[in-house]
Structures are given as structure tokens and as C-alpha cells.
Motif scaffolding. Structure first.
Motif, PDB file in Angstrom:
ATOM      1  N   ASP A 271       0.764  -1.128   0.153  1.00 26.75           N
ATOM      2  CA  ASP A 271       0.059  -0.047   0.026  1.00 26.75           C
ATOM      3  C   ASP A 271       0.919   1.208  -0.108  1.00 26.75           C
ATOM      4  O   ASP A 271       1.210   1.886   1.165  1.00 26.75           O
ATOM      5  CB  ASP A 271      -0.869   0.071   1.113  1.00 26.75           C
ATOM      6  CG  ASP A 271      -1.900   1.182   1.260  1.00 26.75           C
ATOM      7  OD1 ASP A 271      -2.101   1.856   0.015  1.00 26.75           O
ATOM      8  OD2 ASP A 271      -2.422   1.480   2.338  1.00 26.75           O
ATOM      9  N   ALA A 272       1.168   1.710  -1.360  1.00 19.98           N
ATOM     10  CA  ALA A 272       2.159   2.975  -1.340  1.00 19.98           C
ATOM     11  C   ALA A 272       1.905   3.466  -2.726  1.00 19.98           C
ATOM     12  O   ALA A 272       1.380   2.830  -3.655  1.00 19.98           O
ATOM     13  CB  ALA A 272       3.495   2.582  -1.184  1.00 19.98           C
ATOM     14  N   ASP A 273       2.243   4.492  -3.071  1.00 12.60           N
ATOM     15  CA  ASP A 273       2.022   5.300  -4.236  1.00 12.60           C
ATOM     16  C   ASP A 273       3.043   4.759  -5.154  1.00 12.60           C
ATOM     17  O   ASP A 273       4.332   4.542  -4.802  1.00 12.60           O
ATOM     18  CB  ASP A 273       2.362   6.632  -4.112  1.00 12.60           C
ATOM     19  CG  ASP A 273       2.099   7.799  -5.429  1.00 12.60           C
ATOM     20  OD1 ASP A 273       1.882   7.115  -6.358  1.00 12.60           O
ATOM     21  OD2 ASP A 273       2.222   8.819  -5.270  1.00 12.60           O
ATOM     22  N   LEU A 274       2.785   4.257  -6.287  1.00 13.99           N
ATOM     23  CA  LEU A 274       3.749   3.710  -7.282  1.00 13.99           C
ATOM     24  C   LEU A 274       3.893   4.511  -8.559  1.00 13.99           C
ATOM     25  O   LEU A 274       4.569   4.282  -9.455  1.00 13.99           O
ATOM     26  CB  LEU A 274       3.197   2.275  -7.566  1.00 13.99           C
ATOM     27  CG  LEU A 274       3.537   1.390  -6.764  1.00 13.99           C
ATOM     28  CD1 LEU A 274       2.974  -0.003  -7.083  1.00 13.99           C
ATOM     29  CD2 LEU A 274       4.887   0.968  -6.535  1.00 13.99           C
ATOM     30  N   TYR A 275       3.251   5.599  -8.671  1.00 20.42           N
ATOM     31  CA  TYR A 275       2.995   6.467  -9.938  1.00 20.42           C
ATOM     32  C   TYR A 275       4.545   6.860 -10.354  1.00 20.42           C
ATOM     33  O   TYR A 275       5.365   7.472  -9.431  1.00 20.42           O
ATOM     34  CB  TYR A 275       2.253   7.791  -9.740  1.00 20.42           C
ATOM     35  CG  TYR A 275       0.945   7.304  -9.659  1.00 20.42           C
ATOM     36  CD1 TYR A 275       0.063   6.622 -10.506  1.00 20.42           C
ATOM     37  CD2 TYR A 275       0.213   7.745  -8.494  1.00 20.42           C
ATOM     38  CE1 TYR A 275      -1.218   6.326 -10.454  1.00 20.42           C
ATOM     39  CE2 TYR A 275      -1.043   7.682  -8.497  1.00 20.42           C
ATOM     40  CZ  TYR A 275      -1.735   6.696  -9.223  1.00 20.42           C
ATOM     41  OH  TYR A 275      -3.254   6.519  -9.220  1.00 20.42           O
ATOM     42  N   ASP A 276       4.729   6.637 -11.778  1.00 24.78           N
ATOM     43  CA  ASP A 276       6.391   7.129 -12.141  1.00 24.78           C
ATOM     44  C   ASP A 276       7.269   6.099 -11.655  1.00 24.78           C
ATOM     45  O   ASP A 276       8.611   6.413 -12.013  1.00 24.78           O
ATOM     46  CB  ASP A 276       6.404   8.438 -11.935  1.00 24.78           C
ATOM     47  CG  ASP A 276       5.615   9.491 -12.510  1.00 24.78           C
ATOM     48  OD1 ASP A 276       5.108   9.364 -13.760  1.00 24.78           O
ATOM     49  OD2 ASP A 276       5.193  10.555 -11.876  1.00 24.78           O
ATOM     50  N   ARG A 277       7.037   5.053 -10.922  1.00 29.02           N
ATOM     51  CA  ARG A 277       8.005   4.158 -10.486  1.00 29.02           C
ATOM     52  C   ARG A 277       8.200   3.028 -11.492  1.00 29.02           C
ATOM     53  O   ARG A 277       7.401   2.626 -12.067  1.00 29.02           O
ATOM     54  CB  ARG A 277       7.923   3.571  -9.051  1.00 29.02           C
ATOM     55  CG  ARG A 277       8.014   4.644  -7.934  1.00 29.02           C
ATOM     56  CD  ARG A 277       7.371   4.346  -6.816  1.00 29.02           C
ATOM     57  NE  ARG A 277       8.246   3.433  -5.890  1.00 29.02           N
ATOM     58  CZ  ARG A 277       7.994   3.118  -4.806  1.00 29.02           C
ATOM     59  NH1 ARG A 277       6.937   3.449  -4.280  1.00 29.02           N
ATOM     60  NH2 ARG A 277       8.691   1.961  -4.190  1.00 29.02           N
ATOM     61  N   LEU A 278       9.398   2.465 -11.766  1.00 31.97           N
ATOM     62  CA  LEU A 278       9.816   1.409 -12.642  1.00 31.97           C
ATOM     63  C   LEU A 278       9.463  -0.012 -11.902  1.00 31.97           C
ATOM     64  O   LEU A 278      10.104  -0.038 -10.422  1.00 31.97           O
ATOM     65  CB  LEU A 278      11.122   1.460 -12.842  1.00 31.97           C
ATOM     66  CG  LEU A 278      11.621   0.390 -13.832  1.00 31.97           C
ATOM     67  CD1 LEU A 278      10.892   0.296 -15.175  1.00 31.97           C
ATOM     68  CD2 LEU A 278      13.390   0.403 -14.093  1.00 31.97           C
ATOM     69  N   ILE A 279       8.675  -0.873 -12.105  1.00 32.86           N
ATOM     70  CA  ILE A 279       8.362  -1.886 -11.675  1.00 32.86           C
ATOM     71  C   ILE A 279       8.503  -3.286 -12.717  1.00 32.86           C
ATOM     72  O   ILE A 279       8.402  -2.905 -13.847  1.00 32.86           O
ATOM     73  CB  ILE A 279       6.999  -2.182 -11.065  1.00 32.86           C
ATOM     74  CG1 ILE A 279       5.778  -2.043 -12.082  1.00 32.86           C
ATOM     75  CG2 ILE A 279       6.775  -0.698  -9.989  1.00 32.86           C
ATOM     76  CD1 ILE A 279       4.590  -2.187 -11.262  1.00 32.86           C
ATOM     77  N   THR A 280       8.835  -4.450 -12.413  1.00 30.91           N
ATOM     78  CA  THR A 280       8.644  -5.215 -13.215  1.00 30.91           C
ATOM     79  C   THR A 280       7.581  -6.432 -12.644  1.00 30.91           C
ATOM     80  O   THR A 280       7.433  -6.782 -11.633  1.00 30.91           O
ATOM     81  CB  THR A 280      10.147  -6.167 -13.111  1.00 30.91           C
ATOM     82  OG1 THR A 280      11.053  -5.345 -13.284  1.00 30.91           O
ATOM     83  CG2 THR A 280      10.089  -7.372 -14.074  1.00 30.91           C
ATOM     84  N   VAL A 281       6.725  -6.723 -13.763  1.00 27.95           N
ATOM     85  CA  VAL A 281       5.620  -7.582 -13.659  1.00 27.95           C
ATOM     86  C   VAL A 281       5.909  -9.143 -14.312  1.00 27.95           C
ATOM     87  O   VAL A 281       5.988  -9.203 -15.300  1.00 27.95           O
ATOM     88  CB  VAL A 281       4.200  -7.385 -14.001  1.00 27.95           C
ATOM     89  CG1 VAL A 281       3.332  -8.054 -13.797  1.00 27.95           C
ATOM     90  CG2 VAL A 281       3.906  -5.940 -13.309  1.00 27.95           C
ATOM     91  N   TRP A 282       6.141 -10.205 -13.503  1.00 32.19           N
ATOM     92  CA  TRP A 282       6.339 -11.525 -13.995  1.00 32.19           C
ATOM     93  C   TRP A 282       5.059 -12.436 -13.918  1.00 32.19           C
ATOM     94  O   TRP A 282       4.397 -12.426 -13.002  1.00 32.19           O
ATOM     95  CB  TRP A 282       7.148 -12.238 -13.099  1.00 32.19           C
ATOM     96  CG  TRP A 282       8.636 -11.313 -12.847  1.00 32.19           C
ATOM     97  CD1 TRP A 282       8.722 -10.335 -11.653  1.00 32.19           C
ATOM     98  CD2 TRP A 282       9.966 -11.429 -13.275  1.00 32.19           C
ATOM     99  NE1 TRP A 282      10.075 -10.047 -12.058  1.00 32.19           N
ATOM    100  CE2 TRP A 282      10.705 -10.651 -12.877  1.00 32.19           C
ATOM    101  CE3 TRP A 282      10.449 -12.343 -14.609  1.00 32.19           C
ATOM    102  CZ2 TRP A 282      12.203 -10.486 -13.246  1.00 32.19           C
ATOM    103  CZ3 TRP A 282      11.541 -12.225 -14.983  1.00 32.19           C
ATOM    104  CH2 TRP A 282      12.420 -11.403 -14.436  1.00 32.19           C
ATOM    105  N   PHE A 283       4.579 -12.885 -15.200  1.00 33.10           N
ATOM    106  CA  PHE A 283       3.531 -13.419 -15.389  1.00 33.10           C
ATOM    107  C   PHE A 283       3.758 -15.047 -15.001  1.00 33.10           C
ATOM    108  O   PHE A 283       4.421 -15.718 -15.823  1.00 33.10           O
ATOM    109  CB  PHE A 283       3.222 -13.265 -16.937  1.00 33.10           C
ATOM    110  CG  PHE A 283       2.421 -11.860 -17.155  1.00 33.10           C
ATOM    111  CD1 PHE A 283       1.342 -11.524 -16.893  1.00 33.10           C
ATOM    112  CD2 PHE A 283       3.543 -11.116 -17.646  1.00 33.10           C
ATOM    113  CE1 PHE A 283       0.924 -10.385 -17.033  1.00 33.10           C
ATOM    114  CE2 PHE A 283       3.022  -9.688 -17.873  1.00 33.10           C
ATOM    115  CZ  PHE A 283       1.988  -9.377 -17.719  1.00 33.10           C
ATOM    116  N   VAL A 284       2.907 -15.557 -14.186  1.00 30.93           N
ATOM    117  CA  VAL A 284       3.189 -16.763 -13.600  1.00 30.93           C
ATOM    118  C   VAL A 284       2.266 -17.635 -14.147  1.00 30.93           C
ATOM    119  O   VAL A 284       2.764 -18.775 -14.732  1.00 30.93           O
ATOM    120  CB  VAL A 284       3.168 -16.834 -12.093  1.00 30.93           C
ATOM    121  CG1 VAL A 284       3.531 -18.405 -11.484  1.00 30.93           C
ATOM    122  CG2 VAL A 284       4.287 -16.005 -11.367  1.00 30.93           C
TER     123      VAL A 284
END
Length: 308
Positions: free
Chosen positions: A262-275
């Protein structure tokens, strides 16, 4: 950190180098079987490890009607190569003029910028106009210019060669588990979080909307159990790909609900891995029905991730 150079290297840019050439889309298990010995040999010889690649994919220029979507964007590819320990990526902007270069002319342009001591190429790799730049050509050239040539064997899995095109087909079918077996990791999207319609927050499931890079291969519309990397930590997730049919949407979105975060993620780089694919995208008759299904999706994702 892997350094990226655009265009043919300037005269004297690199010293003694161990190099390879190719698109390396996906940096899959077959690519890794070539790259790891290349990088290891370069280190032992105190030389630079260099990958020469092309942007866009050559087929997008030579046969635009059959331009393949990218398993990895250039940034994603460089990120993976950095993890392998590669020193340099040389990105050649692929144009009709580059396509018209003979293999000999292409190599002469490289020789101006680097002292090639060793080349490692794939078993079926060809380059240059007319696809004449094969292993036999490179060995003849190496005998004159003082570099050796090694051919990495094709890696077979399930009685078929591992290839980028084979992985693309699996991802396009939503078979992300099967794709992971060939990639050596889960399929992923690495991008920045942008502002969306905030539908997820209104529904009680705030999501991170990923910016979609043009020509990036997006899995089919569905809900997926996923993992999400944020600032060096990995969280579970349930990721939706689709058009928000319950709300009459017409824009493709990739939205990740991050479990226990629960935190602000706007403009942050993240990686989503599809399992694993959980279910198809669906239009619900009411918002409460959608909310109930989203809760079930989250629990199903938790269950799958606890055993993956």
C-alpha cells in the motif's frame, strides 16, 4: 553495468573484444547457452564482451507485414544482459541501407571500432545482404584478421529448438508457464507506472497501470497470477490485461494489483512477472459481481504463488 552504444562504434572505441551478433529477443535459454561462455571467455582473456544487435527487429524493415512483437524491449534486453555480466551492447539502427551491406562490409565497419579476438555465433545465424555472413565466412575472415570463431549448438527442449518465435507463439496463447520453461524465467513486462482511471481503487483493489512500450508483446486479455518487483523487493500480484469491458473501455491496459502493498507507485519502474493465467477477461452484469470475482482472483493468485 552494461554500456549501450548506438551505431557502429567509433574508431578505437573498444579494445580486445569477444563478440556476438544477433537480435537476442527474449534472451532465452538458447541465447544464454551462447552468452555465458562468451562472457566467461572474455573475462578470462581480460577482454570486453560485446553483443551487436539491431533495432528495430530486421524483419520489421525487410517484411513489415510480419514484424514480430518484441519479447523484450531494448531496455528489458539490456537489463537482462547486465545481469549476465555482459560489458557492452552495440545497437545498430536497422535500415534498408544497413540491410544492403554485405557481410564483409558490415564486419569492416565493426573492425574500425573494436579489436575482435573471438566471435561466438548461433548454429543457424546469418547476417549481411543475402544472408552470406555464416560461420564459414567468419572463419575465413578470422584467419585474415586474427580472431577465432565458435558456433554454439542449438538448445533443444521438447524435441524442438528453443527460439524466440516459438516463445512468442506460447505467450500469444497465454501459455506463460510453458513460455517460462523456454525463457528460463517467467515472461515479464518492465515499465513505469502511469496514472489510469483509478477504477481499481474505486473497487477496493488499487492497481498499478503499466505504460505499454510500442511493439512489446502483451499476453492475451486475461487475469494472471503474477509477481511484482518493486525497489528490490518481490510481491505477489494479480494482473489484469484487457479493456475493462464491464465499464465499456476501449483502451488496452495492463494493471497489477500488488498483494500486501500500500504505497504510491506512480512514475516508478516495476517489473511484472506472469506466472499463470487464471481466467479470461469477462464483462460482468454489475459492479458487485465484478468485485466478488476480483476477490476470488486474488485468492487464486495467492494459492498459485504459494506453490510456485
Amino acid at each position: 553495468m552494461t554500456a549501450v552504444t548506438f551505431g557502429f562504434p567509433a574508431p578505437g572505441a573498444f579494445g580486445p573484444s569477444h563478440a556476438t551478433i544477433g537480435t537476442f529477443d527474449g534472451v532465452h535459454r538458447g541465447h544464454q547457452a551462447l552468452l555465458k561462455p562468451l562472457i566467461g571467455g572474455a573475462r578470462e582473456a581480460r577482454s570486453a564482451s560485446v553483443l551487436i544487435t539491431f533495432e528495430p527487429h530486421p524483419r520489421c524493415v525487410l517484411d513489415p507485414d510480419h514484424c514480430p512483437p518484441n519479447l523484450t524491449t531494448l531496455d528489458e534486453k539490456t537489463w537482462l544482459l547486465d545481469q549476465l555480466g555482459l560489458d557492452h551492447v552495440v545497437v545498430i539502427p536497422f535500415t534498408p541501407q544497413i540491410a544492403a551491406l554485405s557481410a564483409a562490409a558490415f564486419m569492416q565497419r565493426l573492425f574500425r571500432g573494436m579489436e575482435i579476438r573471438r566471435m561466438v555465433i548461433g548454429e543457424n545465424h546469418r547476417f549481411g545482404h543475402g544472408q552470406r555472413g555464416d560461420a564459414a565466412f567468419l572463419r575465413r575472415l578470422g584467419a585474415r584478421h586474427g580472431f577465432t570463431v565458435e558456433v554454439a549448438p542449438t538448445v533443444i527442449r521438447g524435441r524442438e529448438p528453443i527460439s524466440s518465435s516459438r516463445i512468442r507463439r506460447l505467450v500469444l496463447l497465454g501459455q506463460v508457464r510453458a513460455a517460462a520453461q523456454l525463457l528460463g524465467r517467467n515472461y515479464f513486462i518492465r515499465s513505469t507506472v502511469e496514472h489510469g482511471a483509478k477504477r481499481g481503487r474505486q473497487l477496493g483493489f488499487p492497481t498499478a497501470n503499466l505504460r505499454i512500450t510500442p511493439n512489446k508483446l502483451i499476453p492475451p486479455n486475461a487475469i494472471y497470477a503474477s509477481r511484482v518487483d518493486i525497489d528490490g523487493r518481490t510481491y505477489g500480484g494479480a494482473t489484469s490485461i484487457g479493456f475493462r469491458p464491464t465499464f465499456g473501455g476501449n483502451t488496452l491496459t495492463v494493471e497489477a494489483f500488488v498483494l500486501d502493498f500500500d504505497a504510491d507507485l506512480y512514475d516508478r519502474l516495476i517489473t511484472v512477472w506472469f506466472v499463470q493465467r487464471l481466467r479470461a477477461e469477462k464483462r460482468f452484469a454489475s459492479v458487485p459481481a465484478l468485485q466478488q470475482q476480483m476477490a476470488r482472483d486474488v485468492e487464486n493468485a495467492r494459492r498459485i504463488l504459494s506453490h510456485s
